[in-house]
Design a protein around this motif. Structure first.
Motif, PDB file in Angstrom:
ATOM      1  N   VAL A  96      35.283  48.212  66.279  1.00 46.59           N
ATOM      2  CA  VAL A  96      34.019  48.034  65.675  1.00 46.59           C
ATOM      3  C   VAL A  96      32.531  49.682  66.116  1.00 46.59           C
ATOM      4  N   ASP A  97      32.739  50.675  65.126  1.00 42.87           N
ATOM      5  CA  ASP A  97      31.799  51.989  65.953  1.00 42.87           C
ATOM      6  C   ASP A  97      30.617  52.444  65.164  1.00 42.87           C
ATOM      7  N   GLY A  98      29.561  51.316  64.103  1.00 41.18           N
ATOM      8  CA  GLY A  98      28.755  51.100  64.218  1.00 41.18           C
ATOM      9  C   GLY A  98      28.808  50.167  63.239  1.00 41.18           C
ATOM     10  N   PRO A  99      27.745  50.466  62.126  1.00 38.92           N
ATOM     11  CA  PRO A  99      27.193  49.481  61.065  1.00 38.92           C
ATOM     12  C   PRO A  99      28.762  49.040  60.224  1.00 38.92           C
ATOM     13  N   CYS A 100      29.136  48.373  59.540  1.00 34.86           N
ATOM     14  CA  CYS A 100      29.864  48.191  58.652  1.00 34.86           C
ATOM     15  C   CYS A 100      30.025  47.030  57.377  1.00 34.86           C
ATOM     16  N   ILE A 101      31.225  47.373  56.723  1.00 33.91           N
ATOM     17  CA  ILE A 101      30.918  46.339  55.760  1.00 33.91           C
ATOM     18  C   ILE A 101      32.448  45.398  55.523  1.00 33.91           C
ATOM     19  N   VAL A 102      31.537  43.644  55.221  1.00 33.22           N
ATOM     20  CA  VAL A 102      33.048  42.702  55.872  1.00 33.22           C
ATOM     21  C   VAL A 102      32.543  42.245  54.280  1.00 33.22           C
ATOM     22  N   ILE A 103      34.540  42.009  54.304  1.00 31.17           N
ATOM     23  CA  ILE A 103      34.531  41.119  52.894  1.00 31.17           C
ATOM     24  C   ILE A 103      35.874  40.278  52.515  1.00 31.17           C
ATOM     25  N   ASN A 104      36.052  38.767  52.281  1.00 34.81           N
ATOM     26  CA  ASN A 104      36.772  38.103  52.302  1.00 34.81           C
ATOM     27  C   ASN A 104      37.945  38.768  51.619  1.00 34.81           C
ATOM     28  N   GLY A 105      39.379  38.301  52.116  1.00 31.48           N
ATOM     29  CA  GLY A 105      40.202  39.767  51.646  1.00 31.48           C
ATOM     30  C   GLY A 105      40.643  38.418  50.175  1.00 31.48           C
ATOM     31  N   ASP A 106      39.776  37.168  50.464  1.00 25.74           N
ATOM     32  CA  ASP A 106      40.882  36.637  48.413  1.00 25.74           C
ATOM     33  C   ASP A 106      39.045  37.237  47.892  1.00 25.74           C
ATOM     34  N   THR A 107      38.240  38.418  47.713  1.00 27.44           N
ATOM     35  CA  THR A 107      37.207  38.337  47.048  1.00 27.44           C
ATOM     36  C   THR A 107      36.729  39.785  46.168  1.00 27.44           C
ATOM     37  N   LEU A 108      36.996  40.234  45.189  1.00 25.74           N
ATOM     38  CA  LEU A 108      36.631  41.452  44.387  1.00 25.74           C
ATOM     39  C   LEU A 108      35.179  41.006  43.432  1.00 25.74           C
ATOM     40  N   ARG A 207      20.140  39.451  45.836  1.00 25.90           N
ATOM     41  CA  ARG A 207      20.451  38.824  44.989  1.00 25.90           C
ATOM     42  C   ARG A 207      21.130  40.610  44.122  1.00 25.90           C
ATOM     43  N   LEU A 208      22.633  40.024  43.832  1.00 28.08           N
ATOM     44  CA  LEU A 208      23.331  41.643  43.380  1.00 28.08           C
ATOM     45  C   LEU A 208      23.065  40.725  41.930  1.00 28.08           C
ATOM     46  N   PRO A 209      23.310  42.007  41.036  1.00 28.18           N
ATOM     47  CA  PRO A 209      23.342  41.848  38.911  1.00 28.18           C
ATOM     48  C   PRO A 209      25.013  41.347  39.093  1.00 28.18           C
ATOM     49  N   GLY A 210      26.292  40.806  38.075  1.00 27.21           N
ATOM     50  CA  GLY A 210      27.376  41.133  37.626  1.00 27.21           C
ATOM     51  C   GLY A 210      27.867  39.570  38.114  1.00 27.21           C
ATOM     52  N   THR A 211      29.374  39.377  38.834  1.00 24.84           N
ATOM     53  CA  THR A 211      29.709  38.854  38.918  1.00 24.84           C
ATOM     54  C   THR A 211      30.995  39.009  40.293  1.00 24.84           C
ATOM     55  N   PHE A 212      31.347  38.006  40.428  1.00 22.10           N
ATOM     56  CA  PHE A 212      32.512  38.448  42.042  1.00 22.10           C
ATOM     57  C   PHE A 212      32.931  37.477  41.275  1.00 22.10           C
ATOM     58  N   TYR A 213      34.883  37.976  41.871  1.00 15.81           N
ATOM     59  CA  TYR A 213      36.079  37.158  41.923  1.00 15.81           C
ATOM     60  C   TYR A 213      36.349  36.266  42.974  1.00 15.81           C
ATOM     61  N   ASP A 214      37.076  35.239  42.771  1.00 18.36           N
ATOM     62  CA  ASP A 214      37.730  34.726  44.727  1.00 18.36           C
ATOM     63  C   ASP A 214      39.037  34.094  43.844  1.00 18.36           C
ATOM     64  N   ILE A 215      39.597  34.208  44.785  1.00 15.59           N
ATOM     65  CA  ILE A 215      41.551  33.744  43.875  1.00 15.59           C
ATOM     66  C   ILE A 215      42.183  33.171  44.723  1.00 15.59           C
ATOM     67  N   GLY A 216      40.780  32.136  45.389  1.00 15.85           N
ATOM     68  CA  GLY A 216      41.095  31.331  46.786  1.00 15.85           C
ATOM     69  C   GLY A 216      41.519  30.088  45.714  1.00 15.85           C
ATOM     70  N   THR A 217      41.730  29.569  45.172  1.00 11.23           N
ATOM     71  CA  THR A 217      42.078  27.924  44.106  1.00 11.23           C
ATOM     72  C   THR A 217      43.042  28.537  42.583  1.00 11.23           C
ATOM     73  N   PRO A 218      43.473  28.545  42.304  1.00 14.01           N
ATOM     74  CA  PRO A 218      43.905  28.587  40.957  1.00 14.01           C
ATOM     75  C   PRO A 218      43.525  28.725  39.501  1.00 14.01           C
ATOM     76  N   ASP A 219      42.882  27.909  39.997  1.00 11.04           N
ATOM     77  CA  ASP A 219      41.692  27.937  39.023  1.00 11.04           C
ATOM     78  C   ASP A 219      40.973  29.637  38.974  1.00 11.04           C
ATOM     79  N   GLU A 220      40.479  29.855  39.807  1.00 11.13           N
ATOM     80  CA  GLU A 220      39.814  31.303  40.095  1.00 11.13           C
ATOM     81  C   GLU A 220      40.958  32.162  40.083  1.00 11.13           C
TER      82      GLU A 220
END
Length: 230
Positions: A96-108, A207-220
């Motif tokens: 860590v050396d400043g502000p950052c973006i963090v994202i779950n590894g199963d989310t797009l 509150r962002l427009p659009g959608t996201f994909y989460d592959i945590g379950t078989p259905d997703e």
């Protein structure tokens, strides 16, 4: 600005389909999910990435390397045992050396991460999270905000609570001071740190427009496969 990818999950629910393959390497449209996620980060100008890995760390490193082939610079923070999303981030504190973006590894997400960081900065918040509207939030839980966008509370999953809801999309903008809030040992961002920041009025939601994909379950996973295989 760096991006931290939380890619240490066990992927238990995907094992019947992919066996011991790390969740982040599950193929989506013929390409590893993490590769698509990194391509999305690069597309938004985020080329300095820290992959927080655990289960299958060697396979992840073999697949992604140092990032040069993707036009990125990738560093790795490997946990010897599962630490949860909060513990994995604390373990990666040396990067860590400043502000950052963090994202779950199963989310797009189909969103602009810079919009999230702008909101965090303009609201003088420690952290901002991206929320997306879904048709049925019963299986995800919701995020309630006040009129100023401050997160008031997180709503637990409720199978009886049908209908549209704003849910956590697994994408965050963090001040480096968030690392002071991460407890030692095993912890969860979603259950431990974020609710505490919300209670202190230090967490805002976009509150962002659009959608996201989460592959945590078989259905997703199948939902994401339909989107990216076409």
């Amino acid at each position: 600005m760096k991006a931290f990818v939380l890619a240490g999950g066990l992927g238990t629910r995907l094992k019947p389909r992919f066996g011991e393959l790390p969740k982040g390497l599950a193929p989506i449209g013929g390409r590893p999910f993490l590769e698509r996620q990194l391509e999305w980060l690069k597309g938004h100008g985020l080329r300095d990435v820290v992959v927080c890995s655990g289960h299958g760390a060697d396979a992840v490193r073999d697949a992604l390397g140092d990032g040069a082939a993707l036009g990125l610079s990738i560093a790795y923070s490997v946990e010897a045992e599962p630490l949860g999303t909060g513990g994995a981030l604390r373990h990666a504190a040396r990067h860590v050396d400043g502000p950052c973006i963090v994202i779950n590894g199963d989310t797009l997400p189909e969103a602009d991460p810079w919009a999230l960081e702008r909101l965090r900065w303009e609201s003088s918040s420690l952290a901002a999270l991206a929320v997306f509207e879904v048709e049925d939030g019963a299986s995800r839980g919701g995020v309630d905000c006040d009129a100023q966008g401050r997160v008031a509370r997180f709503v637990e999953k409720d199978p009886d609570a049908r209908g549209r809801a704003w849910v956590n999309g697994g994408l965050y903008a963090f001040s480096p001071n968030v690392w002071r809030e991460l407890p030692p040992g095993v912890s969860s961002l979603e259950r431990d740190t974020l609710p505490r920041l919300a209670a202190a009025g230090r967490l805002v939601a976009a509150r962002l427009p659009g959608t996201f994909y989460d592959i945590g379950t078989p259905d997703e996973w199948e939902r994401a496969e339909r989107r990216f295989a076409s």
